[in-house]
Design an enzyme around this catalytic site. Structure first.
Site, mmCIF file in Angstrom:
data_model
loop_
_atom_site.group_PDB
_atom_site.id
_atom_site.type_symbol
_atom_site.label_atom_id
_atom_site.label_comp_id
_atom_site.label_asym_id
_atom_site.label_seq_id
_atom_site.Cartn_x
_atom_site.Cartn_y
_atom_site.Cartn_z
ATOM 1 N N SER A 106 -9.751 -0.206 7.230
ATOM 2 C CA SER A 106 -9.199 -0.026 5.884
ATOM 3 C C SER A 106 -8.575 -1.268 5.264
ATOM 4 O O SER A 106 -8.311 -1.287 4.062
ATOM 5 C CB SER A 106 -8.173 1.105 5.887
ATOM 6 O OG SER A 106 -8.828 2.347 5.974
ATOM 7 N N SER A 118 -9.592 1.994 2.972
ATOM 8 C CA SER A 118 -8.744 2.730 2.052
ATOM 9 C C SER A 118 -7.724 1.858 1.317
ATOM 10 O O SER A 118 -7.124 2.313 0.345
ATOM 11 C CB SER A 118 -7.998 3.827 2.824
ATOM 12 O OG SER A 118 -7.156 3.245 3.792
ATOM 13 N N LYS A 160 0.850 -1.194 0.000
ATOM 14 C CA LYS A 160 0.000 0.000 0.000
ATOM 15 C C LYS A 160 0.883 1.241 0.000
ATOM 16 O O LYS A 160 1.949 1.256 0.626
ATOM 17 C CB LYS A 160 -0.910 -0.022 1.233
ATOM 18 C CG LYS A 160 -1.994 1.051 1.230
ATOM 19 C CD LYS A 160 -2.873 0.932 2.479
ATOM 20 C CE LYS A 160 -3.951 2.006 2.529
ATOM 21 N NZ LYS A 160 -4.760 1.916 3.771
#
Ligand SMILES: [Zn+2]
Lengths: 89, 434, 477
Positions: free
Chosen positions: B138, B114, B39
């Site tokens: 997330s 996210s 990420k």
């Protein structure tokens, strides 16, 4: 109730410029969100809480610093090893 | 050490990756040559790290996050950085400054957020393993929406060193994979004590998943099936819980009264912390520069307006307000008191049950633009934030579908019992896919 | 009109590494941004880890200042935007400081005085700004983060000081105490900064920010007292405000009132764990502190209170004295306290630039009367000049020899030694004085002694001259 003036003040406090056209939307959403946060008024008890860990410390031993290239490589404005920043005075 | 180079050229039609690395270097170890996606809020030396924000575009960290070093030590090939809501602020990945990611299960829908890029990359089969981060769901939200497995570890179990902070007291890096065994493998590589993170726990993770759950007591809080939860999702999750019962688990319904204000406590906390964490993006040391011809405050205000997206600015401003003189007591202090109540709720429940289960998300994946109202978007996190507030481990494992869209079963465990959470998820997964 | 002063003192702790990272604190001779890492540069993703030594040093200070160390203390974020701040906030301590409620005894305007300490807390130093540009060019700032993250302690006093002089004495005593504790080096540039709150009783309080020298504190306060008293005499009101001290001009100027409106939005630093160090304090053994050493100097060396106070008022000076006290502590005390200090001050030199063995050598020469006191001072001056210029110097013997300042012999049997010769000449050249002396005017002898000293260029020992003159004058009787 938060007014557009309040939002402008919060923008100043947060050092974030707000465009004219954004003010209305920010004010509306702040009001909805802060109204939702009012549910916290019913919470009782102390603020204090935390993890179990205390006294997490390191020894006073020197570790090599970054190389000068690595330090400055991400900065666009530099001068003689310094970073350049807007004037404060 | 034998090394190799991996060519990585995925067909990324979902915009899962912000950038890829090819060829990617790899070495010897348990993850030898396995492509791993990271990420984009996790620092990678020499690879641009933007957190999905314009304010960090062009920023190339001079150091690796501890988790990245650990991956490299086990031979993994770091093949790319995945898309995300800007600084982790969102549940759809629509808040990325570099365009949304599409859900590989249905391209008209969001992948969740996210960590939407990581979830989409795994769900689309572009990589077998990915790292996500979970501040209020997330990892688990996109895992549920994309039909993969995602674990938010116990707070402190995985080092945060190198994770670009959004809300320090809540967030954890965790594994995302197509199945529990792979999530377990990735967890065993990234967990462990890190002297560079003061909140890191000295608890290495070395575990072989077991599907034996006879006698395990599973608590089902009423609140997890309350208002706002799509009955079709609830029904699929109940089916999954019944399967666990058939495998020998004991199902106990219970209550979690602090759920009434957990979400508000969560948002006050993360916005407050974010307002401080994001103050460093002044363009002096990294990122697009501020205009040095202007006075400091003017240049800085402009820099931040241009560099941050709407939702990020909204959260910074509300967080600033929540910490400001005269309001600290009403917001931040109350949120911390609420947080303690959440922790105590968990403590009370975990005296009687071994894990708590429920849906990960109240609904299936949204359509693009469906959650345009910020508060409506926040409300969708209601089931995932309690685990972050309490610092306990929680996993999302696929448990069926509603109209072809994946549903996630969430299992939360006691503090430091990540292994048990993995086992229950594994038992479900193996039971459902014999 | 009573003056009320309270101080906030920021001192850099003399650790090897910074407060939250392993970067070296030894940055002063190196270029900008050479002692920085992801943590003290505030790179995204970096995390602070607290330096154990810094905590220990701060606790030593707390104990020496008789503070209470609460069960738990926490670090907080002080949020404000300034380019010298690497993270957009400073990690400091706010509502739960390391130590509270202590005191320090000082020599006040009216004798011994107890100054109460409100709190002692730890925090990180910001970076350093250099302002560039000017009227003809756009202005901007240059930033160096070498200093960012250096451990500081902030010591806050109650408003117990009553004059600029008392404030200076407090600072001197505090500095000595910190140096005795081995936690602070006052010779490092910028290692101490002071904010002073000052008011005339009954009027508003004014804060003077960022005074960077010991002398500056007294100067700034003296200026402020005069300014405020004059204003009150003219019937004006004192405005509550922040002022800056302009060291070069010795004046304070009003800062923008904006600083008063700052809202720092403190909240607990989530990346650090609380400290529970109350029981550490019991384990800390303090070294001998200035008051104890002053008493010991009086007991052990038989020094006067004044000499003992002077010699113990600075750690390096006290240590220097103990190295040179040797067989004649009284002589050494006079020479160090009354002579050496003045000569150093005159040359703007520090005691650490004087090698103790050189000074001991000089004292031995004086004590053995190889040189006279007066010439001893001359030798000292020459040696200090050499030290200032080159950092080294010749031996005191060599210096005395080279300058011809060795004391002259005065005891040859035949009477042809230089002192006797000079005395004979002086008597021959001054028959009038000889006659006065013989007529009972004893002060005429002083004149004759002076003449002999002149002829011997001060190299005759006064006792020798007296003895030789008395003997010659006796012969003629
Ligand atoms: Zn550093």
């Amino acid at each position: 109730m938060i007014t557009e003036k309040d939002v402008e003040h919060i923008g100043m406090l947060a050092d974030i410029a707000i465009l004219r056209g954004e003010l209305e939307e920010f004010t509306a959403s702040f009001n909805r969100i802060l109204e939702y946060f009012d549910i916290l008024d019913q919470v009782t008890g102390e603020e204090k809480d935390g993890g179990a860990a205390v006294n997490v410390l390191r020894e006073d031993e020197v570790v090599p610093s970054l190389s000068p290239q690595d330090v400055l490589s991400n900065a666009k404005e530099t001068e003689d090893g310094f970073f350049r920043a807007p004037r404060v005075m | 050490m034998a090394e190799g180079m991996l060519t990585f050229s995925p067909d990324d039609r979902y915009n899962a990756f912000l950038r890829t690395v090819s060829p990617a270097r790899y070495g010897e170890g348990r993850l030898r040559g396995i492509p791993v996606a990271i990420k984009d809020n996790i620092s990678t030396a020499g690879i641009e790290t933007t957190c999905g924000s314009r304010i960090l575009s062009g920023y190339v960290p001079p150091y690796d996050a501890t988790v990245v070093s650990l991956l490299k030590k086990e031979g993994a090939a770091i093949v790319g950085k995945t898309n995300m809501d800007e600084f982790g602020m969102g549940s759809t990945t629509e808040n990325s400054a570099f365009g949304p990611t599409k859900n590989p299960r249905d391209e008209t829908r969001v992948p969740g957020g996210s960590s939407g890029g990581s979830a989409a990359a795994v769900a689309a089969g572009l990589v077998p393993l990915a790292l996500g981060t979970d501040t209020g769901g997330s990892i688990r939200c996109p895992a549920a929406f994309c039909g993969i497995v995602g674990l938010k570890p116990t707070y402190g179990r995985v080092s945060r060193y190198g994770l670009v902070a959004y809300a320090n007291s809540l967030e954890q890096i965790g594994p995302m994979a197509a199945d529990v065994a792979h999530a377990n493998l990735l967890m065993s590589v990234i967990a462990g004590h890190d002297p560079k993170d003061s909140t890191s726990l000295d608890a290495p993770y070395s575990h072989t998943p077991s599907m034996e759950i006879r006698g395990t007591r599973i608590g089902i809080p009423e609140e997890f099936f309350g208002e706002g939860v799509d009955p079709r999702v609830a029904s699929v999750v109940w089916d999954a819980i019944s399967l666990l019962e058939r495998k020998g688990a004991e199902i106990i319904t219970c209550r979690m009264p602090s759920m009434a204000y957990a979400l508000a406590a969560y948002y006050v906390t993360c916005m407050s912390e974010a307002s401080s964490n994001l103050a460093r993006y002044d363009g002096v040391r990294y990122g697009p520069p501020a205009d040095v011809r202007k006075p400091w405050h003017e240049a800085f205000q402009e820099r931040r307006r241009e560099g941050f997206g709407l939702e990020v600015r909204r959260r910074i401003m509300i967080g600033t307000f929540a910490l400001s003189s005269g309001y600290y007591g009403k917001y931040y202090a109350k949120a911390q008191a609420a947080r303690r109540n959440v922790r105590e709720d968990f403590g009370r429940l975990f005296a009687e049950v071994d894990v708590i289960a429920g849906p990960t998300m109240p609904t299936v994946a949204f359509r693009f633009g469906e959650k345009s109202d910020p508060l409506a978007m926040y409300l969708s996190d209601i089931l995932t934030v309690p685990a972050n507030l309490a610092g306990v481990p929680a996993i999302s494992v696929p448990c069926g579908k509603v109209e072809g869209l994946p549903v996630g079963l969430q299992i939360m465990g006691r503090w430091m019992e990540d292994e048990r959470v993995i086992d229950v998820a594994y038992a479900y997964e193996q039971g459902a896919n014999p | 009109m009573n003056v009320i002063v309270g101080l906030e003192i920021h001192c850099q702790l003399d650790t090897k590494t910074k407060l939250f990272c392993g970067c070296s604190t030894d940055y002063r001779t190196d270029g900008p941004n050479t002692h920085v890492c992801p943590v003290c540069l505030g790179l995204p993703g970096s995390l602070p880890v607290l330096n154990r030594k810094a905590v220990e040093y701060a606790l030593r200070v707390a104990k020496a200042l008789h503070c209470t160390v609460p069960e738990e203390s926490v670090f907080s974020r002080k949020n404000y935007f300034y380019p010298d701040l690497n993270k957009g906030f400073q990690i400091t301590q706010y509502d739960k400081p390391l130590a509270v409620s202590g005191y320090l005894d000082i020599e006040g305007d009216e004798g011994e005085k107890r100054v109460r300490i409100t709190r002692v807390h730890m925090e990180e130093d910001p970076g350093r700004l250099v302002h560039k540009g000017g009227a003809d060019r756009p202005r901007y700032s240059l930033v160096d983060y070498n200093r960012a993250g250096i451990p500081l302690i902030e010591i806050v006093t109650e408003p117990d000081l009553r004059s600029p002089r008392e404030a200076r004495r407090f600072l001197n005593k505090l500095r000595a105490t910190l140096e005795y504790l081995g936690v602070f080096d006052s010779e490092k540039e910028g290692s101490l900064r002071v904010d002073a709150n000052i008011s005339i009783e009954g009027s508003e309080r004014v804060e003077i920010k960022n005074i960077t020298s010991y002398k500056g504190v007294e100067k700034a306060l003296t200026f402020e007292v005069t300014r405020q008293k004059n204003a009150l005499r003219r019937g004006q009101k004192i405005v509550r405000e922040t002022r800056h001290f302009v060291e070069a001009r010795g004046v304070t100027t009003s800062a923008r009132s904006k600083e008063m409106e700052q809202d720092y939005r403190y909240f607990p630093e989530p990346d650090l764990c609380p400290l529970r160090v109350a029981d550490w304090v019991d384990g800390i053994v303090l070294p001998e502190l200035p008051d104890a050493r002053r008493q010991r100097f009086m007991d052990q060396y038989g020094l006067s209170l004044i000499h003992a106070r002077t010699l113990t008022g600075d750690l390096r000076l006290a240590e220097f004295y103990e190295k040179v006290a040797g067989t004649d502590p009284a002589l050494a005390a006079t020479w160090v306290a009354d002579t050496l200090l003045g000569e150093l001050n005159y040359r703007d030199m520090s005691i650490s630039s004087v090698p103790p063995d050189v000074f001991s050598g000089l004292l031995s020469l004086v004590r053995a009367r190889v040189i006279t006191d007066r010439n001893g001072v001359d030798v000292l001056r020459v040696l200090l000049d050499e030290l200032k210029e080159k950092g080294t110097c010749e031996s005191p013997e060599a210096c005395a020899e080279r300058l011809g300042l060795r004391a002259l012999p005065a005891d040859s049997a035949g009477g042809d030694d230089p002192v006797t010769k000079a005395a004979r000449e002086a008597l021959a050249e001054n028959p009038r004085a000889v006659e006065d002396y013989r007529n009972g005017r004893k002060e005429a002898l002083n004149f004759l002694v002076g003449q002999v000293m002149r002829k011997t260029r001060g190299c005759a020992k006064p006792a020798d001259v007296n003895r030789v003159l008395a003997s010659l004058l006796g012969e003629g009787a």
